[in-house]
Design a protein around this motif. Structure first.
Motif, PDB file in Angstrom:
ATOM      1  N   GLU A   1      20.310  34.722 -50.416  1.00 45.36           N
ATOM      2  CA  GLU A   1      19.308  35.735 -50.081  1.00 45.36           C
ATOM      3  C   GLU A   1      17.903  35.208 -50.320  1.00 45.36           C
ATOM      4  O   GLU A   1      16.976  35.477 -49.530  1.00 45.36           O
ATOM      5  N   MET A   2      17.690  34.424 -51.392  1.00 44.88           N
ATOM      6  CA  MET A   2      16.369  33.862 -51.644  1.00 44.88           C
ATOM      7  C   MET A   2      15.988  32.864 -50.549  1.00 44.88           C
ATOM      8  O   MET A   2      14.827  32.825 -50.118  1.00 44.88           O
TER       9      MET A   2
ATOM     10  N   THR B   1      12.246  40.699 -55.042  1.00 47.52           N
ATOM     11  CA  THR B   1      12.371  39.245 -55.121  1.00 47.52           C
ATOM     12  C   THR B   1      12.189  38.739 -56.550  1.00 47.52           C
ATOM     13  O   THR B   1      12.908  37.845 -57.003  1.00 47.52           O
TER      14      THR B   1
ATOM     15  N   GLN C   1      21.320  40.292 -46.611  1.00 48.07           N
ATOM     16  CA  GLN C   1      20.085  41.061 -46.566  1.00 48.07           C
ATOM     17  C   GLN C   1      20.330  42.514 -46.961  1.00 48.07           C
ATOM     18  O   GLN C   1      19.582  43.086 -47.750  1.00 48.07           O
TER      19      GLN C   1
ATOM     20  N   CYS D   1       7.803  38.239 -51.070  1.00 48.97           N
ATOM     21  CA  CYS D   1       8.116  36.810 -51.044  1.00 48.97           C
ATOM     22  C   CYS D   1       6.879  36.000 -50.675  1.00 48.97           C
ATOM     23  O   CYS D   1       6.650  34.919 -51.202  1.00 48.97           O
TER      24      CYS D   1
ATOM     25  N   ALA E   1      12.006  33.733 -44.134  1.00 51.56           N
ATOM     26  CA  ALA E   1      11.280  34.840 -43.506  1.00 51.56           C
ATOM     27  C   ALA E   1       9.803  34.792 -43.879  1.00 51.56           C
ATOM     28  O   ALA E   1       8.927  35.084 -43.057  1.00 51.56           O
ATOM     29  N   ALA E   2       9.503  34.420 -45.139  1.00 51.12           N
ATOM     30  CA  ALA E   2       8.121  34.350 -45.580  1.00 51.12           C
ATOM     31  C   ALA E   2       7.380  33.243 -44.834  1.00 51.12           C
ATOM     32  O   ALA E   2       6.235  33.418 -44.417  1.00 51.12           O
TER      33      ALA E   2
ATOM     34  N   ALA F   1      10.495  43.054 -48.580  1.00 52.64           N
ATOM     35  CA  ALA F   1      10.945  41.802 -49.199  1.00 52.64           C
ATOM     36  C   ALA F   1      10.107  40.632 -48.726  1.00 52.64           C
ATOM     37  O   ALA F   1       9.753  39.749 -49.491  1.00 52.64           O
ATOM     38  N   THR F   2       9.746  40.631 -47.421  1.00 49.11           N
ATOM     39  CA  THR F   2       8.962  39.530 -46.879  1.00 49.11           C
ATOM     40  C   THR F   2       7.590  39.475 -47.517  1.00 49.11           C
ATOM     41  O   THR F   2       7.086  38.417 -47.887  1.00 49.11           O
TER      42      THR F   2
ATOM     43  N   ARG G   1      16.999  33.041 -47.500  1.00 50.75           N
ATOM     44  CA  ARG G   1      16.681  33.867 -46.319  1.00 50.75           C
ATOM     45  C   ARG G   1      15.268  34.436 -46.424  1.00 50.75           C
ATOM     46  O   ARG G   1      14.494  34.417 -45.461  1.00 50.75           O
ATOM     47  N   ARG G   2      14.901  34.926 -47.630  1.00 52.10           N
ATOM     48  CA  ARG G   2      13.568  35.495 -47.815  1.00 52.10           C
ATOM     49  C   ARG G   2      12.487  34.424 -47.711  1.00 52.10           C
ATOM     50  O   ARG G   2      11.391  34.679 -47.178  1.00 52.10           O
TER      51      ARG G   2
END
Length: 474
Positions: free
Chosen positions: A461-462, A51, A43, A6, A468-469, A2-3, A464-465
């Protein structure tokens, strides 16, 4: 994974998609103590969803949450599809293909649907309820064409991984609407006058009760003509062919409910087929109960108990209902009370009560149920009840279901809790499916406007991603 995905999406695009991230502070539905369905681990909830798919869902759900925008879009699409101008029609179809069709459907052809179902099964652990979208049939020729489409859908489903798909059928697609109305009138009059003789009536179980909207038939209908009886038998034969193929392939058949003016006939078809084909431990034929109708609980209980007496294992798909506007207007025009519960609270209570009743039956190995709900509280209550009754989470006689493109958080939460979960998956050419989608957009306008939980979960969630990105880049 996911990272990395993203990281490849421009930060500006993500920022725009999350421009309303402040709404994350809004309260999500409060979970009961020791919830069976956990929506807090965002997550894990969306771990199997790319994504790009989340962004597409968020954009569509946000647009459709605006009731005025939905109304304008529906009006424009209807006008364009009815237009004789080729360019305007092509533009409308192109716009629909890129938006609502892509979001709510699994593609235009059987190969598209097959890939979508296989992907959901292998990548997300989700089943599919295949609906080859077709318009209501007006004559026998249209019924035969629709039958061919349904049979091909079953053939396609039988080639998919075992247990990954069931099939949905609309009786309105294999029997002319006018005949369903005639049969419904006669069944309603028989409920009021049990001495009425219906020589064409096959062995079935009760379809109506004293609280049903019998006012829809205000005088004694004429008997079916010889031609109408012949057409009725042809329609029953079409359904029998579908049931036979499903039985051979061991694929559940879910028969959709419609509006009350034709529902008695639909239930008659459904229960007549159930009497013939539901003799094993796992029923093939499932009827649909719409909990927003005042008589739904009584009709369901009567049908299940009658099926038990006949040695028939009845399958029930439980939904809230999708014809509120139509039903209310019709009742008002007849000077009668609406057949729909007067409040959403009473509809919720009815759904939960019906679900509890059917879960009791499943725990005693009598019947099966598909709980089709987008409501988190109803999902939590049913999941908790199933555990209390000792129903195994892998028991195929209990399934949950949501529409493709809707309530994905609840879908993944139920799946993560170990339950059998399906997505209702329409497919077919845009021109063929659009009338269905437009009707659903109008009838489900309130549902689309209350997709707040979906949007909140996806935004969270977006966000969070994105965080993280950014951390990964730095």
């Amino acid at each position: 994974m996911a990272t990395n995905i993203c990281a490849r999406i421009p930060a500006s695009l993500l920022a725009r998609s999350l421009s309303s991230a402040s709404s994350l502070t809004e309260k999500l539905p409060e979970a009961p103590s020791n919830p069976v369905i956990d929506l807090s681990d965002i997550q894990r909830l969306f771990a199997s969803v790319p994504t790009a798919s989340l962004l597409h869902s968020l954009a569509n759900l946000s647009a459709m949450a605006a009731g005025s925008l939905v109304d304008v879009g529906v009006a424009v699409l209807r006008s364009a599809l009815a237009s004789e101008g080729k360019l305007l029609r092509a533009a409308a179809i192109g716009a629909a293909r890129a938006t609502v069709h892509r979001h709510f459907c699994a593609g235009e052809g059987f190969e598209d649907a097959s890939r979508a179902v296989t992907g959901m099964w292998e990548e997300q652990g989700l089943r599919s309820i295949l609906d080859y979208g077709m318009e209501d049939a007006e004559d026998g020729a249209a019924c035969d064409r629709n039958l061919a489409g349904f049979l091909r859908t079953i053939e396609m489903a039988s080639s998919l991984p075992p247990s990954s798909a069931s099939v949905c059928v609309k009786i309105t697609a294999i029997c002319p609407i006018s005949l369903l109305e005639r049969v419904s009138d006669l069944l309603r009059w028989e409920q009021q006058d049990p001495t009425l003789q219906l020589p064409w009536k096959a062995n079935s179980i009760p379809v109506l009760c004293d609280s049903s909207p019998l006012y829809l038939t205000r005088s004694a209908p004429d008997p079916l003509t010889e031609m109408e009886e012949c057409d009725l038998q042809l329609a029953l034969q079409r359904l029998s062919k579908i049931c036979e193929r499903c039985t051979e392939a061991n694929i559940p058949l879910l028969i959709d409910a419609e509006y009350t003016s034709v529902q008695p006939a639909i239930d008659y078809f459904t229960y007549a087929a159930a009497v013939r084909f539901n003799h094993g431990d796992h029923p093939i034929v499932f009827g649909t109960i719409q909990a927003y109708l005042r008589d739904s609980k009584e009709r369901m209980v009567n049908a299940v108990r009658a099926a038990e007496r006949e040695g028939v294992s009845l399958g029930v798909k439980l939904v809230r209902g999708a014809y509120m506007t139509r039903e209310t207007k019709l009742a008002l025009s007849l000077g009668a009370p609406s057949p729909v519960h007067p409040s959403i609270h009473e509809t919720h209570n009815c759904f939960n009560s019906c679900a509890s009743f059917m879960l009791e039956k499943v725990s005693r190995r009598s019947g099966a149920v598909v709980l089709a709900t987008h409501n988190v509280q109803s999902g939590q209550l049913a999941a908790k009840k199933a555990m209390e009754l000792g129903i195994g989470r892998d028991d195929h006689k209990l399934q949950f279901a949501q529409l493709m493109g809707m309530a994905d958080g609840l879908t993944h939460g139920l799946r993560n809790a170990g339950f059998q979960v399906s997505k209702y998956v329409p497919f077919g050419p845009v021109e063929q499916v659009m009338p269905y989608l437009l009707r659903r957009a109008e009838e489900n306008r309130g549902l689309l406007c209350t997709s707040t939980v979906d949007r909140q979960l996806i935004r969270k969630e977006m966000f969070r991603r994105l965080a993280a990105a950014v951390a990964w880049r730095t």
